[in-house]
Design an enzyme around this catalytic site. Structure first.
Site, PDB file in Angstrom:
ATOM      1  CG  ASP A  64       5.710   3.774   1.087  1.00  0.00           C
ATOM      2  OD1 ASP A  64       5.980   4.463   2.097  1.00  0.00           O
ATOM      3  OD2 ASP A  64       4.563   3.642   0.636  1.00  0.00           O
ATOM      4  CE1 TYR A  77      -3.666   2.538   0.560  1.00  0.00           C
ATOM      5  CE2 TYR A  77      -2.412   3.286   2.466  1.00  0.00           C
ATOM      6  CZ  TYR A  77      -3.454   3.463   1.565  1.00  0.00           C
ATOM      7  OH  TYR A  77      -4.265   4.562   1.665  1.00  0.00           O
ATOM      8  CE  LYS A 101       0.800   4.931   8.408  1.00  0.00           C
ATOM      9  NZ  LYS A 101       0.804   4.095   7.243  1.00  0.00           N
TER      10      LYS A 101
HETATM   11  C1  PLP Z   1       0.198   4.624   5.847  1.00  0.00           C
HETATM   12  C2  PLP Z   1       0.984   4.406   4.606  1.00  0.00           C
HETATM   13  C3  PLP Z   1       0.924   5.279   3.504  1.00  0.00           C
HETATM   14  C4  PLP Z   1      -0.061   6.408   3.446  1.00  0.00           C
HETATM   15  O1  PLP Z   1       0.168   7.367   4.398  1.00  0.00           O
HETATM   16  P1  PLP Z   1      -1.045   8.368   4.805  1.00  0.00           P
HETATM   17  O2  PLP Z   1      -0.396   9.308   5.741  1.00  0.00           O
HETATM   18  O3  PLP Z   1      -2.099   7.507   5.395  1.00  0.00           O
HETATM   19  O4  PLP Z   1      -1.486   9.017   3.528  1.00  0.00           O
HETATM   20  C5  PLP Z   1       1.784   5.064   2.459  1.00  0.00           C
HETATM   21  N1  PLP Z   1       2.647   4.039   2.448  1.00  0.00           N
HETATM   22  C6  PLP Z   1       2.732   3.171   3.477  1.00  0.00           C
HETATM   23  C7  PLP Z   1       3.738   2.078   3.425  1.00  0.00           C
HETATM   24  C8  PLP Z   1       1.888   3.320   4.580  1.00  0.00           C
HETATM   25  O5  PLP Z   1       1.936   2.411   5.556  1.00  0.00           O
END
Ligand code: PLP
Length: 423
Positions: free
Chosen positions: A239, A144, A267
């Site tokens: 990511d 994701y 995060k």
């Molecule tokens: C949570 C997440 C996102 C998206 O971040 P948001 O702040 O919710 O837009 C993108 N990549 C990864 C790996 C994530 O866990």
């Protein structure tokens, strides 16, 4: 467990927000019941609108590695608020945060602050495309990367063809340039490059997948991605929105010893405030406006309050590097308790998932073999025993530095006594 007040609030919320929530992962759709409304949180605990207390292992889906409302972070935020919430202009905090990030992620020679992980990834992909003058991107099934149009692709078997979006409202044309590969499957990547390698701008990957449940990379997989992208002149994007500052202070790239060209953070880096980052090699980031022709902007980017929270969080992690060994130890205890209950577990540092399946979970297909009804039973059991975990099989359990030994012991005791089916 009494949840009368949450239910009442949920009915009201449902009149305003789709499904009563502001992000679908918060709905309890896949486990039944209605979402709990949280009134306050402190350390390892959250408290709902009916006064129920839980040991929290969602931790806001990752940011709260230091626990809820950590005093250093809340102090920094309060202090900053008094001097202005947003300027829409430069301030010193941005430099301080950038310095801290680059100290631990030296591959991020230049970086940009943005407001969400979605935005960070969208911008990183745009920069990779602008830098390479190529259109196609490779992503992995089950990874994701936020909800931008071109990345909302997961399922589908058309490995070599353009992909079908997961969401309605995304024109087919927006995902035509998104190629899908299988996590931990080198051949699926090799065949995409063999077919179209000179048109691939980037490969984006969660270096440890945590959005199909936790699925660690197999031995050598990240090194393989490093070498194939180099060979074809494609940009490798890690990511690290979840793994950054979590697998260690230097994220997955330090943990696995593989250096990407670009990285996205979110995060933890925002200390619980809306803040995310993208960055990477200088020559790539120099393509971004105003230096280059890749446009990316933001009214609240580098917001002073969010920046002060991020600085405070990273400074705390620097001050107490033993946190990571502690997280490892505590998470291993939980893993052992899950195994004692007969559950199958994937764990990477303080990220773990109990999968209700008989298969080894190494990719999206094996993750999808999990019995979500059995997970729902497990989720309800834990909730009723005062343990708050993700209301979905395909998420991680997050352990924080605020989880005390007695929290962990209590959690292990409850998990090890789980008697549900699907074990
Ligand atoms: C949570 C997440 C996102 C998206 O971040 P948001 O702040 O919710 O837009 C993108 N990549 C990864 C790996 C994530 O866990």
């Amino acid at each position: 467990m009494i949840t009368k007040n949450s239910e009442k609030l949920y009915r009201r919320a449902s009149g305003f927000m789709p499904g009563g929530v502001n992000s679908p992962v918060r709905a309890f759709r896949s486990v039944g019941g209605t979402p709990l409304f949280i009134e306050r949180a402190k350390g390892s605990r959250i408290y709902d609108a009916d006064g129920n207390e839980f040991i929290d292992y969602v931790c806001s889906w990752g940011p709260n590695i230091l626990g809820h409302a950590h005093p250093s972070i809340t102090e920094a935020v309060k202090k900053t608020c008094d001097t202005g919430l947003t300027f829409g202009a430069c301030h010193k905090g941005e430099i301080r945060l950038a310095e801290l990030i680059r100290r631990h992620f030296p591959s991020m020679e230049m970086l940009r602050l943005v407001n969400s992980g979605t935005e960070a990834v969208m911008s990183a992909v745009r920069a990779a495309r602008g830098f390479t003058h190529r259109d196609k991107i490779v992503k992995f099934e089950g990874c994701y990367h936020g909800h931008s149009d071109g990345l909302l692709v997961r399922g589908g078997s058309g490995l070599l063809t353009g992909s079908v979006p997961d969401s309605s409202g995304v024109p087919r044309g927006y995902t035509d340039t998104t190629l899908l590969a299988r996590y931990n499957d080198r051949r699926s990547v090799e065949s995409l490059f063999a077919c179209d390698g000179r048109n691939i701008a980037c490969v984006i990957v969660e270096p440890c997948a945590a959005n199909m449940g936790v699925v660690p990379p197999s031995e050598g997989f990240l090194q393989f991605l490093r070498s194939i992208t180099k060979r074809y002149g494609a940009v490798l994007i890690f990511d690290e929105v979840i793994t950054g500052f979590r697998l260690g202070i230097g994220g997955a790239q330090a943990y696995y010893g593989v250096t990407p060209d670009m990285t996205t953070l979110g995060k933890i880096v925002g200390g619980g405030m809306p803040l995310a980052v993208y960055g990477g090699r200088r020559e790539i980031m120099e393509c971004v406006a105003p230096l280059g022709s890749v446009y990316q902007a933001g009214t609240l980017s580098g917001n002073p309050v969010a920046v002060s929270a991020g600085i405070a969080a990273i400074e705390e992690l620097e001050k107490a590097p033993e946190i990571y060994d502690e997280l490892e130890r505590k998470s291993a205890m939980i893993e052992a308790a899950m195994k004692e209950a007969g559950l199958r577990v994937n764990r990477c540092g303080s990220l773990l998932t109990a999968f209700f399946t008989n298969e080894d979970v190494t990719d999206y297909n094996s993750a999808k073999s999990a019995d979500t009804a059995a997970y729902a039973e497990y989720f309800v059991y834990l909730l009723e025993h005062g343990i708050y975990t993700a209301p979905s099989q395909f998420e991680a359990m997050f352990v924080s530095a605020a989880h005390s030994d007695s929290d962990i012991e209590a959690t292990c005791e409850i998990i090890s006594k789980f008697q549900g089916k699907g074990r």
